[in-house]
Design an enzyme around this catalytic site. Structure first.
Site, PDB file in Angstrom:
ATOM      1  N   TYR A   1       4.443   8.768   9.212  1.00 53.32           N
ATOM      2  CA  TYR A   1       4.088   8.741   7.792  1.00 53.32           C
ATOM      3  C   TYR A   1       2.616   9.125   7.598  1.00 53.32           C
ATOM      4  CZ  TYR A   1       3.507   6.876   3.051  1.00 53.32           C
ATOM      5  OH  TYR A   1       3.242   6.729   1.723  1.00 53.32           O
TER       6      TYR A   1
ATOM      7  N   THR B   1       9.586  13.032  -9.053  1.00 51.35           N
ATOM      8  CA  THR B   1      10.519  12.904  -7.928  1.00 51.35           C
ATOM      9  C   THR B   1      10.478  11.479  -7.364  1.00 51.35           C
ATOM     10  OG1 THR B   1       8.896  13.596  -6.250  1.00 51.35           O
ATOM     11  CG2 THR B   1      10.196  15.330  -7.326  1.00 51.35           C
ATOM     12  N   GLY B   2      11.598  11.065  -6.790  1.00 51.78           N
ATOM     13  CA  GLY B   2      11.636   9.789  -6.079  1.00 51.78           C
ATOM     14  C   GLY B   2      11.532   8.569  -6.967  1.00 51.78           C
ATOM     15  N   ALA B   3      12.367   8.526  -8.021  1.00 53.58           N
ATOM     16  CA  ALA B   3      12.337   7.367  -8.919  1.00 53.58           C
ATOM     17  C   ALA B   3      13.649   6.599  -8.818  1.00 53.58           C
ATOM     18  CB  ALA B   3      12.075   7.815 -10.356  1.00 53.58           C
ATOM     19  N   SER B   4      13.975   6.157  -7.614  1.00 50.95           N
ATOM     20  CA  SER B   4      15.266   5.526  -7.364  1.00 50.95           C
ATOM     21  C   SER B   4      15.329   4.072  -7.789  1.00 50.95           C
ATOM     22  CB  SER B   4      15.598   5.606  -5.866  1.00 50.95           C
ATOM     23  OG  SER B   4      15.653   6.924  -5.422  1.00 50.95           O
TER      24      SER B   4
ATOM     25  N   SER C   1      -1.394   8.090   0.279  1.00 46.91           N
ATOM     26  CA  SER C   1      -1.702   6.724   0.688  1.00 46.91           C
ATOM     27  C   SER C   1      -3.104   6.710   1.278  1.00 46.91           C
ATOM     28  CB  SER C   1      -0.665   6.211   1.700  1.00 46.91           C
ATOM     29  OG  SER C   1       0.629   6.219   1.134  1.00 46.91           O
TER      30      SER C   1
ATOM     31  N   ILE D   1       7.094   2.764  -7.837  1.00 50.26           N
ATOM     32  CA  ILE D   1       6.031   3.471  -8.551  1.00 50.26           C
ATOM     33  C   ILE D   1       6.610   4.626  -9.356  1.00 50.26           C
ATOM     34  CG2 ILE D   1       3.974   4.926  -8.234  1.00 50.26           C
ATOM     35  CD1 ILE D   1       3.193   3.135  -5.895  1.00 50.26           C
ATOM     36  N   GLY D   2       7.632   5.303  -8.812  1.00 56.93           N
ATOM     37  CA  GLY D   2       8.239   6.407  -9.543  1.00 56.93           C
ATOM     38  C   GLY D   2       8.794   5.988 -10.887  1.00 56.93           C
TER      39      GLY D   2
END
Length: 256
Positions: free
Chosen positions: A166, A10-13, A153, A18-19
């Protein structure tokens, strides 16, 4: 067609993210890839995102000789969780690897934090990885070799000023990882988390890099590929005896 493992990331925009690095590293390890992205979130960030980056990433993954598919997905919506797995199964098959990389982060401190912002952080950083993991477990069929990998993180390593929402939400990941690993180990699935530390994914200014580089014993800033190589190992058969762990892959980053 070769019987490869299938990974959801998920989250590989963004190509510098990192994605994207995780997708490419897993593809190099002969894994078929299904990744998600969400352009509206990236468009709001200072570093931005080009609309064609998802297409370029898919092309680079295909060049590694594996299959690849993707979809734009808003992880704040609960319908997105089964929708994602339905699409993966329709296009590639049953996944045996889930990498919960997507995150939501905006600057918030005691003066600016609002309930609406905290909710969005919770939806993406806590609810999404947990319920995606639940969906993954319920659909997992192999009986062994399943892998769930969360990205976190360094909240436990020290304060992160200006990131109150966050920090509050991401701090749940290590404890979630421990309990989930204990609950589903008998299904042949390992669960681990990776803290990549400060990583240059396009958000760092040159001034910030100069201030950080001496805090790394190897005198360089962390790169997306550093985290991606660890994720690839945790997704592999070689990692079958590692579960319930949060690994701080920070290059020895010094916080003092």
């Amino acid at each position: 067609m070769k019987n490869r493992k299938i990974a959801i990331v998920t989250g590989a925009s963004r190509l510098k993210g990192i994605g994207a690095a995780i997708c490419l590293e897993l593809a190099k390890a002969d894994t078929d890839i299904f990744f998600t992205y969400y352009r509206p979130y990236d468009a709001e960030q200072p570093w931005g995102s080009k609309s064609e980056e998802a297409d370029l990433l898919e092309s680079r993954i295909l060049n590694e000789g594996v299959r690849c598919a993707s979809m734009e997905l808003d992880l704040t919506l609960t319908d997105s969780f089964p929708d994602l797995f339905d699409e993966v199964e329709r296009k590639l098959g049953k996944a045996s690897i889930l990498v919960n990389n997507a995150a939501y982060s905006t600057n918030t401190d005691v003066e600016t934090i609002k309930s609406e912002s905290l909710d969005l952080h919770y939806f993406v950083n806590v609810r999404a990885p947990l319920l995606l993991s639940v969906e993954f477990v319920q659909r997992f069929q192999d009986g062994q070799g399943g892998r769930i990998i969360h990205m976190t993180s360094g909240q436990s390593q020290g304060p992160m000023l200006g990131e109150l929402a966050y920090v509050t939400t991401k701090a749940s990941i290590p404890d979630m990882t421990k309990t989930l690993a204990a609950e589903i180990g008998n299904k042949g699935i390992t669960v681990n988390a990776v803290n990549p530390g400060p990583t240059d994914t396009g958000w760092m200014t040159e001034e910030l890099k100069k201030g950080l580089v001496d805090k790394f014993p190897m005198k360089r800033i962390g790169q997306p590929e550093d985290a991606a190589r660890l994720v690839s190992f945790l997704a592999s058969e070689a990692s079958e005896w590692i579960t319930g762990q949060t690994i701080h892959s920070e290059g020895g980053f010094l916080r003092t």
